[in-house]
Enzyme design. Structure first.
Site, PDB file in Angstrom:
ATOM      1  N   LYS A  97       0.802  -1.296   0.016  1.00  0.00           N
ATOM      2  CA  LYS A  97      -0.061  -0.129  -0.024  1.00  0.00           C
ATOM      3  C   LYS A  97       0.968   1.258   0.086  1.00  0.00           C
ATOM      4  O   LYS A  97       0.388   2.239   0.612  1.00  0.00           O
ATOM      5  CB  LYS A  97      -1.104   0.108   1.240  1.00  0.00           C
ATOM      6  CG  LYS A  97      -1.747  -1.136   1.336  1.00  0.00           C
ATOM      7  CD  LYS A  97      -2.344  -1.612  -0.163  1.00  0.00           C
ATOM      8  CE  LYS A  97      -3.318  -0.854  -0.487  1.00  0.00           C
ATOM      9  NZ  LYS A  97      -4.175  -1.323  -1.833  1.00  0.00           N
ATOM     10  N   HIS A 146       6.942  -7.777  -1.957  1.00  0.00           N
ATOM     11  CA  HIS A 146       6.701  -7.012  -0.790  1.00  0.00           C
ATOM     12  C   HIS A 146       7.563  -7.669   0.216  1.00  0.00           C
ATOM     13  O   HIS A 146       7.440  -7.249   1.335  1.00  0.00           O
ATOM     14  CB  HIS A 146       5.317  -7.077  -0.527  1.00  0.00           C
ATOM     15  CG  HIS A 146       4.449  -6.338  -1.456  1.00  0.00           C
ATOM     16  ND1 HIS A 146       4.738  -5.038  -1.740  1.00  0.00           N
ATOM     17  CD2 HIS A 146       3.309  -6.558  -1.844  1.00  0.00           C
ATOM     18  CE1 HIS A 146       3.644  -4.586  -2.547  1.00  0.00           C
ATOM     19  NE2 HIS A 146       2.652  -5.588  -2.647  1.00  0.00           N
ATOM     20  N   SER A 163      -4.460   2.684   4.773  1.00  0.00           N
ATOM     21  CA  SER A 163      -4.518   2.115   3.406  1.00  0.00           C
ATOM     22  C   SER A 163      -4.582   0.499   3.439  1.00  0.00           C
ATOM     23  O   SER A 163      -5.312  -0.213   3.005  1.00  0.00           O
ATOM     24  CB  SER A 163      -3.575   2.553   2.351  1.00  0.00           C
ATOM     25  OG  SER A 163      -3.973   1.969   1.212  1.00  0.00           O
TER      26      SER A 163
END
Length: 287
Positions: free
Chosen positions: A42, A104, A134
């Site tokens: 995010k 990630h 988020s």
């Protein structure tokens, strides 16, 4: 967390990050002409990937729109529904130059060759308070992740670094400490929001992929948050319940002020000061 979430080497992973993926990353072959995009979740991953892929085709917006976003890049972290083989297997077969949207992963689970070879690496960092909000909505709408009972419960998990992907601080400080390497471009989400054109020029120069004369304004417009949010290709309905929250929700700087209580903000500010002390890494929390 869900029963299928698990901790490996101190990092929480979702069920879709199979053990086979984590094991394969140890020996995954990195090519010198790869382009990697690495982020904490995010933090503008899809947005930045859109810019990179447009630059890769000479800023031909119509041409890139004909290609599904999932087919433009490789995402190594998870085995997605409907996939017949792991993404790292498919990616290994792709011709160069490959655009690898991610990972990630924290440093301990990244491909080891990212420390010995010199592909182009983009790292995009976003202030942790907006990331927290988020990511909270991502959990609420994601069909594969836990829905927290409350913002307070979620906040504590984010504070503790006990979320899928681990600690925001660990990941961002790792890449900040590598920012001076010739093949690493460290970008800040807030700078991109404030002046996207300048960020795109910087990315173009880093890649060595020039922007044709007169095309910059078109690329900026095409890659605006509002334009991308309207594009159904970025809704990712297979994993997101958009009736709860769209994949691209607000994209603003400072939304955290609508969620952090006074006590939460004070506690997080203290943690932020402790973790970031001496690093030189700073963020803007509003524009």
């Amino acid at each position: 967390m869900k029963e299928c979430d698990r901790i490996v080497d101190g990092i929480r992973h979702p069920w879709a990050t199979k053990d086979e993926i984590l094991e394969a990353m140890k020996t995954f072959e990195v090519r010198e002409d790869d382009v990697w995009l690495i982020t904490y979740r995010k933090s503008g991953t899809t947005w930045t990937a859109q810019i990179i892929t447009i630059l890769s085709c000479g800023c031909d917006v119509r041409k890139i729109d004909e290609i599904d976003p999932k087919d433009r890049v490789s995402f190594l972290d998870v085995l997605k529904q409907g996939m017949t083989e792991f993404a790292h297997v498919t990616t290994a077969k792709k011709p160069s130059p490959r655009i690898i949207m991610g990972t990630h992963f924290q440093s301990r689970h990244m491909p080891r060759e990212l420390t010995t070879k010199k592909p182009k690496i983009f790292y995009v960092a976003r202030n942790p308070k907006d990331v927290a909000v988020s990511f909270y909505y991502f959990h609420k709408s994601n069909k594969l992740l836990k829905t927290f009972e409350s913002w307070d419960e979620y906040f504590q998990a984010f504070y503790d670094g006990d979320l899928v992907g681990g600690s925001w601080f660990d990941m961002n400080l790792y890449w900040w400490n590598r920012r001076n390497e010739d093949n690493v471009l460290f970008l800040k989400y807030e700078d991109m929001k404030e002046d996207l054109g300048s960020a795109i020029v910087k990315m173009s120069e880093f890649l060595g992929w020039p922007i044709p004369e007169g095309k910059l304004e078109e690329v900026v417009k095409h890659c605006s948050f509002g334009n991308m949010k309207k594009n159904p290709k970025f809704n990712y309905r297979e994993m997101i319940d958009i009736s709860v929250s769209p994949f691209m929700r607000k994209g603003m700087v400072g939304d955290w002020k609508n969620y952090f209580t006074v006590s939460q903000n004070e506690a997080f500010d203290k943690l932020y000061e402790e973790k970031m002390q001496g690093s030189g890494l700073t963020f803007r929390f509003e524009l």
